[in-house]
Write a protein that holds these residues in place. Structure first.
Motif, PDB file in Angstrom:
ATOM      1  N   ASP A   1      32.236  -2.397 -60.819  1.00  0.00           N
ATOM      2  CA  ASP A   1      31.190  -1.407 -60.544  1.00  0.00           C
ATOM      3  C   ASP A   1      29.901  -1.740 -61.293  1.00  0.00           C
ATOM      4  N   ALA A   2      29.812  -2.952 -61.825  1.00  0.00           N
ATOM      5  CA  ALA A   2      28.660  -3.433 -62.604  1.00  0.00           C
ATOM      6  C   ALA A   2      28.558  -2.744 -63.958  1.00  0.00           C
ATOM      7  N   SER A   3      29.634  -2.112 -64.401  1.00  0.00           N
ATOM      8  CA  SER A   3      29.619  -1.509 -65.735  1.00  0.00           C
ATOM      9  C   SER A   3      29.440  -2.612 -66.778  1.00  0.00           C
ATOM     10  N   GLY A   4      28.765  -2.274 -67.830  1.00  0.00           N
ATOM     11  CA  GLY A   4      28.519  -3.249 -68.882  1.00  0.00           C
ATOM     12  C   GLY A   4      27.268  -4.071 -68.670  1.00  0.00           C
ATOM     13  N   THR A   5      26.547  -3.835 -67.568  1.00  0.00           N
ATOM     14  CA  THR A   5      25.332  -4.616 -67.312  1.00  0.00           C
ATOM     15  C   THR A   5      24.069  -3.839 -67.643  1.00  0.00           C
ATOM     16  N   ASN A   6      24.208  -2.582 -68.089  1.00  0.00           N
ATOM     17  CA  ASN A   6      23.032  -1.777 -68.414  1.00  0.00           C
ATOM     18  C   ASN A   6      22.551  -2.030 -69.842  1.00  0.00           C
ATOM     19  N   ASN A   7      21.340  -1.519 -70.132  1.00  0.00           N
ATOM     20  CA  ASN A   7      20.766  -1.579 -71.478  1.00  0.00           C
ATOM     21  C   ASN A   7      20.648  -3.009 -71.991  1.00  0.00           C
TER      22      ASN A   7
ATOM     23  N   ALA B   1      18.471  -6.906 -72.398  1.00  0.00           N
ATOM     24  CA  ALA B   1      17.363  -7.409 -73.202  1.00  0.00           C
ATOM     25  C   ALA B   1      16.000  -7.245 -72.549  1.00  0.00           C
ATOM     26  N   CYS B   2      15.955  -6.744 -71.318  1.00  0.00           N
ATOM     27  CA  CYS B   2      14.665  -6.481 -70.673  1.00  0.00           C
ATOM     28  C   CYS B   2      14.210  -5.042 -70.865  1.00  0.00           C
ATOM     29  N   GLY B   3      15.116  -4.192 -71.363  1.00  0.00           N
ATOM     30  CA  GLY B   3      14.756  -2.816 -71.654  1.00  0.00           C
ATOM     31  C   GLY B   3      14.827  -1.864 -70.491  1.00  0.00           C
ATOM     32  N   TYR B   4      15.476  -2.272 -69.387  1.00  0.00           N
ATOM     33  CA  TYR B   4      15.496  -1.424 -68.200  1.00  0.00           C
ATOM     34  C   TYR B   4      16.450  -0.240 -68.307  1.00  0.00           C
ATOM     35  N   GLY B   5      17.313  -0.217 -69.303  1.00  0.00           N
ATOM     36  CA  GLY B   5      18.241   0.900 -69.430  1.00  0.00           C
ATOM     37  C   GLY B   5      19.265   0.879 -68.308  1.00  0.00           C
ATOM     38  N   ASN B   6      19.421   1.991 -67.632  1.00  0.00           N
ATOM     39  CA  ASN B   6      20.361   2.082 -66.515  1.00  0.00           C
ATOM     40  C   ASN B   6      19.758   1.398 -65.294  1.00  0.00           C
ATOM     41  N   GLN B   7      20.247   0.219 -64.982  1.00  0.00           N
ATOM     42  CA  GLN B   7      19.663  -0.567 -63.898  1.00  0.00           C
ATOM     43  C   GLN B   7      19.961   0.014 -62.525  1.00  0.00           C
ATOM     44  N   LEU B   8      21.011   0.818 -62.423  1.00  0.00           N
ATOM     45  CA  LEU B   8      21.326   1.447 -61.144  1.00  0.00           C
ATOM     46  C   LEU B   8      20.283   2.518 -60.834  1.00  0.00           C
ATOM     47  N   SER B   9      20.007   3.389 -61.804  1.00  0.00           N
ATOM     48  CA  SER B   9      19.010   4.425 -61.574  1.00  0.00           C
ATOM     49  C   SER B   9      17.599   3.855 -61.535  1.00  0.00           C
TER      50      SER B   9
ATOM     51  N   LEU C   1      26.010 -13.344 -63.774  1.00  0.00           N
ATOM     52  CA  LEU C   1      25.772 -12.310 -62.775  1.00  0.00           C
ATOM     53  C   LEU C   1      26.596 -11.058 -63.036  1.00  0.00           C
ATOM     54  N   ALA C   2      26.101  -9.917 -62.561  1.00  0.00           N
ATOM     55  CA  ALA C   2      26.957  -8.742 -62.494  1.00  0.00           C
ATOM     56  C   ALA C   2      28.126  -9.078 -61.572  1.00  0.00           C
ATOM     57  N   GLN C   3      29.319  -8.592 -61.888  1.00  0.00           N
ATOM     58  CA  GLN C   3      30.506  -8.983 -61.113  1.00  0.00           C
ATOM     59  C   GLN C   3      30.357  -8.744 -59.608  1.00  0.00           C
ATOM     60  N   PRO C   4      29.806  -7.598 -59.157  1.00  0.00           N
ATOM     61  CA  PRO C   4      29.670  -7.411 -57.708  1.00  0.00           C
ATOM     62  C   PRO C   4      28.762  -8.456 -57.060  1.00  0.00           C
TER      63      PRO C   4
ATOM     64  N   GLY D   1      16.819   1.292 -59.927  1.00  0.00           N
ATOM     65  CA  GLY D   1      16.605   0.760 -58.587  1.00  0.00           C
ATOM     66  C   GLY D   1      16.998  -0.690 -58.400  1.00  0.00           C
ATOM     67  N   TYR D   2      17.496  -1.333 -59.452  1.00  0.00           N
ATOM     68  CA  TYR D   2      17.870  -2.741 -59.322  1.00  0.00           C
ATOM     69  C   TYR D   2      19.284  -2.920 -58.768  1.00  0.00           C
ATOM     70  N   GLY D   3      20.068  -1.859 -58.767  1.00  0.00           N
ATOM     71  CA  GLY D   3      21.396  -1.924 -58.182  1.00  0.00           C
ATOM     72  C   GLY D   3      22.317  -2.858 -58.936  1.00  0.00           C
ATOM     73  N   VAL D   4      23.261  -3.456 -58.212  1.00  0.00           N
ATOM     74  CA  VAL D   4      24.242  -4.347 -58.832  1.00  0.00           C
ATOM     75  C   VAL D   4      23.857  -5.813 -58.676  1.00  0.00           C
ATOM     76  N   LEU D   5      22.783  -6.093 -57.958  1.00  0.00           N
ATOM     77  CA  LEU D   5      22.357  -7.485 -57.770  1.00  0.00           C
ATOM     78  C   LEU D   5      21.444  -7.888 -58.918  1.00  0.00           C
ATOM     79  N   THR D   6      22.055  -8.043 -60.081  1.00  0.00           N
ATOM     80  CA  THR D   6      21.313  -8.382 -61.288  1.00  0.00           C
ATOM     81  C   THR D   6      21.975  -9.555 -61.993  1.00  0.00           C
ATOM     82  N   THR D   7      21.222 -10.146 -62.927  1.00  0.00           N
ATOM     83  CA  THR D   7      21.757 -11.285 -63.661  1.00  0.00           C
ATOM     84  C   THR D   7      21.183 -11.349 -65.062  1.00  0.00           C
ATOM     85  N   ALA D   8      22.003 -11.823 -65.987  1.00  0.00           N
ATOM     86  CA  ALA D   8      21.521 -12.255 -67.291  1.00  0.00           C
ATOM     87  C   ALA D   8      21.267 -13.759 -67.186  1.00  0.00           C
TER      88      ALA D   8
END
Length: 248
Positions: free
Chosen positions: A41-47, A49-57, A126-129, A59-66
């Motif tokens: 569910d992309a848990s563990g990908t929030n907060n 080093a870019c400072g976005y906090g909750n990336q789901l809220s 990448l986020a797992q999803p 608007g970045y969704g689960v298509l994110t990457t470190a």
């Protein structure tokens, strides 16, 4: 008939050239690798080093990457979009070799995933999803190709004003175009334009007292594009509030 054949051949050549351009086969960088982190569910990908906090809220969704440090560039690349796909032929790739577009939202630090994120490696954690859309998650690691692409965002730029009097810390999110912010200026209704400095990630700071003033922002992205969002925050704004306006 000869003229017809030449014209037909020319049209076919234009068609196939156009098909290559639309499909976007050019500009891929080889030699990178991908792993994943967080849950399905992309848990563990929030907060990150870019400072976005909750990336789901946000608007970045689960298509994110470190990104590994060479790609992360001390946070200057935060918000940028990358198209990634599995290196075709690897056993971990999904059938059809699909590609996805992900947003850079975090740093993958040295030593992560068994050293895959160590410099000078070009690595996407990448986020797992997101990983599951290009490769078999059981593998956990695949070689990939990647390229920078334009970010397509819904709505305007978002400005979240944090901090306190004499320390305005503004988080800038949902940036289209190149996605990464390279410079920001702020203007109160009673002041001139003042350049802000990067605090960390996409958090920008200013040391003036701007309370009781409407706020305008000029945002510049890495390709030199600029947007001026006038009076985004009304004069009764409060710390912790988010305002939107303008888009690349």
């Amino acid at each position: 008939m000869e003229i017809f054949s030449r014209v037909t051949g020319l049209l076919l050549s234009i068609f196939f050239l156009g098909a290559r351009q639309i499909r976007g086969d050019e500009g891929w960088t080889d030699g990178a690798h991908a792993t994943y982190y967080g849950g399905s569910d992309a848990s563990g990908t929030n907060n990150g080093a870019c400072g976005y906090g909750n990336q789901l809220s946000a608007g970045y969704g689960v298509l994110t990457t470190a990104l590994s440090a060479p790609l992360f560039n001390d946070g200057h690349v935060c918000g940028a979009c990358f198209e990634v796909k599995c290196s075709w032929g690897d056993s971990g790739c999904l059938a059809g070799n699909p590609s996805i577009v992900v947003t850079a939202t975090n740093l993958c630090p040295q030593g992560s995933n068994g050293g895959w994120c160590d410099s000078p490696k070009q690595h996407f954690d990448l986020a797992q999803p997101a990983f599951a859309l290009i490769a078999v998650t059981l593998n956990g690691h695949v070689p990939i190709q990647y390229r920078r692409v334009s970010c397509k965002r819904d709505g305007g730029l978002r400005f979240t004003i944090n901090g306190h009097v004499y320390f305005n810390l503004v988080l800038i999110e949902n940036v289209g175009g190149t996605g990464d912010v390279s410079a920001v200026s702020i203007k109160g209704s009673k002041t001139g334009w003042r350049p802000m400095t990067r605090n960390w990630g996409q958090n920008w700071q200013d040391g003036g007292d701007l309370t009781g003033q409407s706020l305008s922002f000029e945002v510049t992205t890495s390709d030199g594009s600029k947007i001026t969002a006038y009076d985004v925050a009304p004069d009764y704004w409060q710390f912790g509030q988010t305002f939107s306006g303008g888009q690349f």
